[in-house]
Design a protein around this motif. Structure first.
Motif, PDB file in Angstrom:
ATOM      1  N   GLY A  85       0.866  -1.371  -0.125  1.00 50.59           N
ATOM      2  CA  GLY A  85       0.024  -0.095   0.250  1.00 50.59           C
ATOM      3  C   GLY A  85       0.720   1.246  -0.079  1.00 50.59           C
ATOM      4  O   GLY A  85       1.906   1.229   0.259  1.00 50.59           O
ATOM      5  N   LEU A  86       0.367   2.194  -0.441  1.00 51.54           N
ATOM      6  CA  LEU A  86       1.031   3.566  -0.457  1.00 51.54           C
ATOM      7  C   LEU A  86       0.066   4.717  -0.445  1.00 51.54           C
ATOM      8  O   LEU A  86      -1.282   4.638  -0.863  1.00 51.54           O
ATOM      9  N   ALA A  87       0.258   5.662   0.339  1.00 47.07           N
ATOM     10  CA  ALA A  87      -0.474   6.953   0.648  1.00 47.07           C
ATOM     11  C   ALA A  87       0.264   8.089   0.451  1.00 47.07           C
ATOM     12  O   ALA A  87       1.615   8.106   0.898  1.00 47.07           O
ATOM     13  N   ILE A  88      -0.182   9.204   0.020  1.00 52.62           N
ATOM     14  CA  ILE A  88       0.466  10.468  -0.215  1.00 52.62           C
ATOM     15  C   ILE A  88      -0.198  11.422   0.751  1.00 52.62           C
ATOM     16  O   ILE A  88      -1.378  11.719   0.714  1.00 52.62           O
ATOM     17  N   VAL A  89       0.533  12.033   1.945  1.00 49.85           N
ATOM     18  CA  VAL A  89       0.103  13.008   2.753  1.00 49.85           C
ATOM     19  C   VAL A  89       1.067  14.148   2.863  1.00 49.85           C
ATOM     20  O   VAL A  89       2.188  13.980   3.275  1.00 49.85           O
ATOM     21  N   ASP A  90       0.473  15.411   2.691  1.00 53.07           N
ATOM     22  CA  ASP A  90       1.504  16.640   2.833  1.00 53.07           C
ATOM     23  C   ASP A  90       2.810  16.455   2.176  1.00 53.07           C
ATOM     24  O   ASP A  90       3.861  16.764   2.722  1.00 53.07           O
ATOM     25  N   ASP A  91       2.839  15.902   0.746  1.00 57.09           N
ATOM     26  CA  ASP A  91       3.923  15.816   0.090  1.00 57.09           C
ATOM     27  C   ASP A  91       4.911  14.772   0.618  1.00 57.09           C
ATOM     28  O   ASP A  91       6.024  14.880   0.204  1.00 57.09           O
ATOM     29  N   VAL A  92       4.465  13.756   1.209  1.00 60.81           N
ATOM     30  CA  VAL A  92       5.206  12.633   1.795  1.00 60.81           C
ATOM     31  C   VAL A  92       4.829  11.478   1.288  1.00 60.81           C
ATOM     32  O   VAL A  92       3.379  11.447   1.564  1.00 60.81           O
ATOM     33  N   ILE A  93       5.404  10.747   0.366  1.00 60.13           N
ATOM     34  CA  ILE A  93       4.792   9.476  -0.055  1.00 60.13           C
ATOM     35  C   ILE A  93       5.182   8.433   1.006  1.00 60.13           C
ATOM     36  O   ILE A  93       6.355   8.262   1.305  1.00 60.13           O
ATOM     37  N   LEU A  94       4.314   7.884   1.557  1.00 59.43           N
ATOM     38  CA  LEU A  94       4.408   6.713   2.455  1.00 59.43           C
ATOM     39  C   LEU A  94       3.943   5.219   1.794  1.00 59.43           C
ATOM     40  O   LEU A  94       3.041   5.001   1.104  1.00 59.43           O
ATOM     41  N   ILE A  95       5.131   4.282   2.011  1.00 58.46           N
ATOM     42  CA  ILE A  95       5.148   3.100   1.391  1.00 58.46           C
ATOM     43  C   ILE A  95       5.165   1.869   2.335  1.00 58.46           C
ATOM     44  O   ILE A  95       5.953   1.799   3.162  1.00 58.46           O
ATOM     45  N   ALA A  96       4.240   1.000   2.413  1.00 57.80           N
ATOM     46  CA  ALA A  96       4.127  -0.123   3.317  1.00 57.80           C
ATOM     47  C   ALA A  96       4.630  -1.173   2.665  1.00 57.80           C
ATOM     48  O   ALA A  96       4.596  -1.757   1.529  1.00 57.80           O
ATOM     49  N   ARG A 113       8.488   3.197   4.593  1.00 58.37           N
ATOM     50  CA  ARG A 113       9.409   3.993   3.693  1.00 58.37           C
ATOM     51  C   ARG A 113       8.521   5.188   3.627  1.00 58.37           C
ATOM     52  O   ARG A 113       7.519   5.483   3.173  1.00 58.37           O
ATOM     53  N   ALA A 114       9.387   6.495   3.820  1.00 55.55           N
ATOM     54  CA  ALA A 114       8.903   7.732   3.628  1.00 55.55           C
ATOM     55  C   ALA A 114       9.585   8.775   2.813  1.00 55.55           C
ATOM     56  O   ALA A 114      10.742   8.630   2.701  1.00 55.55           O
ATOM     57  N   VAL A 115       9.025   8.861   1.524  1.00 61.19           N
ATOM     58  CA  VAL A 115       9.902   9.576   0.473  1.00 61.19           C
ATOM     59  C   VAL A 115       9.226  11.147   0.267  1.00 61.19           C
ATOM     60  O   VAL A 115       8.155  11.204   0.025  1.00 61.19           O
ATOM     61  N   ARG A 132      -1.026   3.380  14.894  1.00 62.85           N
ATOM     62  CA  ARG A 132      -1.114   5.068  14.853  1.00 62.85           C
ATOM     63  C   ARG A 132       0.375   5.522  14.920  1.00 62.85           C
ATOM     64  O   ARG A 132       1.125   5.070  15.946  1.00 62.85           O
ATOM     65  N   ILE A 133       1.015   6.261  13.779  1.00 64.42           N
ATOM     66  CA  ILE A 133       2.374   6.887  14.124  1.00 64.42           C
ATOM     67  C   ILE A 133       2.013   8.472  13.731  1.00 64.42           C
ATOM     68  O   ILE A 133       1.160   8.674  13.056  1.00 64.42           O
ATOM     69  N   ASP A 134       3.060   9.151  13.965  1.00 60.07           N
ATOM     70  CA  ASP A 134       2.839  10.665  13.655  1.00 60.07           C
ATOM     71  C   ASP A 134       3.427  10.596  12.206  1.00 60.07           C
ATOM     72  O   ASP A 134       4.303   9.765  11.896  1.00 60.07           O
ATOM     73  N   LEU A 135       3.058  11.500  11.330  1.00 59.55           N
ATOM     74  CA  LEU A 135       3.493  11.766  10.104  1.00 59.55           C
ATOM     75  C   LEU A 135       4.857  12.190  10.143  1.00 59.55           C
ATOM     76  O   LEU A 135       5.398  13.147  10.636  1.00 59.55           O
ATOM     77  N   PRO A 136       5.827  11.422   9.307  1.00 59.34           N
ATOM     78  CA  PRO A 136       7.088  11.412   9.600  1.00 59.34           C
ATOM     79  C   PRO A 136       7.405  12.868   8.571  1.00 59.34           C
ATOM     80  O   PRO A 136       6.878  13.110   7.595  1.00 59.34           O
ATOM     81  N   ALA A 137       8.630  13.501   9.174  1.00 60.46           N
ATOM     82  CA  ALA A 137       9.153  14.831   8.282  1.00 60.46           C
ATOM     83  C   ALA A 137      10.191  14.072   7.508  1.00 60.46           C
ATOM     84  O   ALA A 137      11.141  13.380   7.779  1.00 60.46           O
ATOM     85  N   VAL A 138      10.251  14.376   5.957  1.00 60.36           N
ATOM     86  CA  VAL A 138      11.344  14.056   5.244  1.00 60.36           C
ATOM     87  C   VAL A 138      11.525  15.207   4.340  1.00 60.36           C
ATOM     88  O   VAL A 138      10.936  16.205   4.351  1.00 60.36           O
ATOM     89  N   GLY A 139      12.765  15.038   3.404  1.00 61.65           N
ATOM     90  CA  GLY A 139      13.068  15.860   2.542  1.00 61.65           C
ATOM     91  C   GLY A 139      13.972  17.109   3.380  1.00 61.65           C
ATOM     92  O   GLY A 139      14.462  16.991   4.562  1.00 61.65           O
TER      93      GLY A 139
END
Length: 375
Positions: A295-306, A314-316, A368-375
């Motif tokens: 699964g993949l979701a995109i939240v706040d310009d962060v791509i999250l991959i299970a 993974r957070a991209v 549940r986890i917090d939205l990670p900061a990346v970039g």
């Protein structure tokens, strides 16, 4: 009817009153899940309405799920599919998960069964599942109390999709254009991914009634992109860019930027190196043991991959999709899906009870986890 699932409402998890994508080849044995400390739609187009709070650590939202595959949200309704049982469960505020119903005619074998769930912008439920005549997409009526519905009549909008005990694809989402997108695996027939007349090995784009969507590369067909082995996750960035994850065979798993009419090379090429042949290369790739992205979701310009075999999230950054941050490696076992939570955090769905994982006493779970900061 109440399912055998214990749900723990922890803090903001399941604050739904305030709230508004195949496994590795069977021959590849997944590593056992561990409990080592952490290293660190839903395929939604809209970012959460609430900024993430300060990190508080992972929180358990639900336990005891049986081979779960997909999570879908519509306003205050949160549903989970179970692949092998064909059940759809509702996560509720009363501290339990309740059975909404069983999808009729589901054939569960290998990687097939009840797979993706999605809601359209009218709150109607869609499901992708394997049936006797092939994979299908159904629109399923929800009856009774909107907050605690039951499954009603099912209308099949698309059937006869290629099916096998492997590579069924199965993820469905409505895009920012209001059209329904579906990933269909090659069903063990690699050559079909390069045959535009066959729907296997493709991403499809259709109207909510299952017809070819206006603006498709070939207006007479459902095919949006081709040359895929087994896509199980996709979503859209806020600017409308579409990304998708893809299972490789023995060498490279992929994150691709999806273009209308694009050909991603399978089975002629796996991973990067296909541009000379007119194929589109991935923006990032990983070896199959360290990924198996679902699964993949995109939240706040962060791509999250299970990731399944990789047992991590993974957070991209959308702005730099060639790099990734690895989170929770080995902490929760295999991960099947990821979705934006109602409170601005992230829910991840584990997948340790489908016969390929090493389930713990509370598996499978939503965490549940917090939205990670990346970039």
């Amino acid at each position: 009817m109440t399912a055998r699932v214990a749900v723990l409402l922890v803090g903001v998890a399941l604050a739904v009153a305030g709230c508004a994508a195949a496994d590795p080849d069977p021959t590849a044995a997944p590593p056992a899940a561990t409990t080592s400390p952490s290293a660190a739609d839903p395929a939604a187009t809209d970012p959460p309405s609430t900024a993430p709070a300060a990190p508080t650590g992972p929180q358990v939202v639900a336990t005891g799920l049986e081979a779960p595959w997909s999570i879908a949200r519509s306003d205050d309704l949160v549903l989970v599919s179970e692949r092998d049982s064909g059940r759809i469960l509702r996560l509720a505020e009363d501290g339990r998960a309740h059975e909404v119903g069983v999808v009729e005619g589901v054939v569960a074998d290998g990687e097939g069964g009840l797979l993706g769930l999605a809601f359209d912008d009218e709150g109607r439920l869609y499901a992708y599942s394997k049936a006797a005549g092939g994979n299908r997409i159904q629109r399923i009526e929800l009856t009774g109390d909107p907050a605690a519905p039951s499954l009603g009549a099912a209308e099949t909008i698309l059937d006869g999709l290629p099916t096998s005990n492997i590579h069924n694809g199965g993820r469905i989402h409505f895009g920012p254009d209001g059209m329904l997108y579906a990933s269909v695996g090659d069903a063990g027939d690699p050559a079909s991914a390069q045959d535009p007349s066959v729907l296997g090995g493709k991403i499809l784009r259709m109207t909510p009634d299952g017809d070819p969507a206006p603006g498709n590369p070939d207006p007479a067909t459902l095919v949006y992109s081709m040359g895929h082995r087994n896509v199980q996750g996709f979503g859209w960035a806020p600017d409308g860019t579409m990304f998708a994850t893809e299972f490789g065979q023995d060498t490279w798993d992929e994150l691709n930027r999806i273009e209308a009419g694009g050909n991603y090379g399978w089975p002629e090429v796996e991973g990067a190196g296909g541009e000379a042949g007119g194929f589109l290369d991935p923006v990032q790739q990983w070896t199959t043991p360290e990924a198996s992205p679902s699964g993949l979701a995109i939240v706040d310009d962060v791509i999250l991959i299970a990731n399944l075999r990789g047992s991590l999230l993974r957070a991209v950054a959308v702005a730099d999709p060639g790099n990734a941050v690895e989170l929770h490696r080995g902490e929760f076992g295999r991960l099947r899906d990821v979705i934006a939570a109602p409170d601005g955090g992230i829910w991840i769905l584990t997948n340790n009870t489908d016969g390929r994982g090493d389930p713990g006493p509370d598996d499978d779970r939503i965490i549940r986890i917090d939205l990670p900061a990346v970039g």
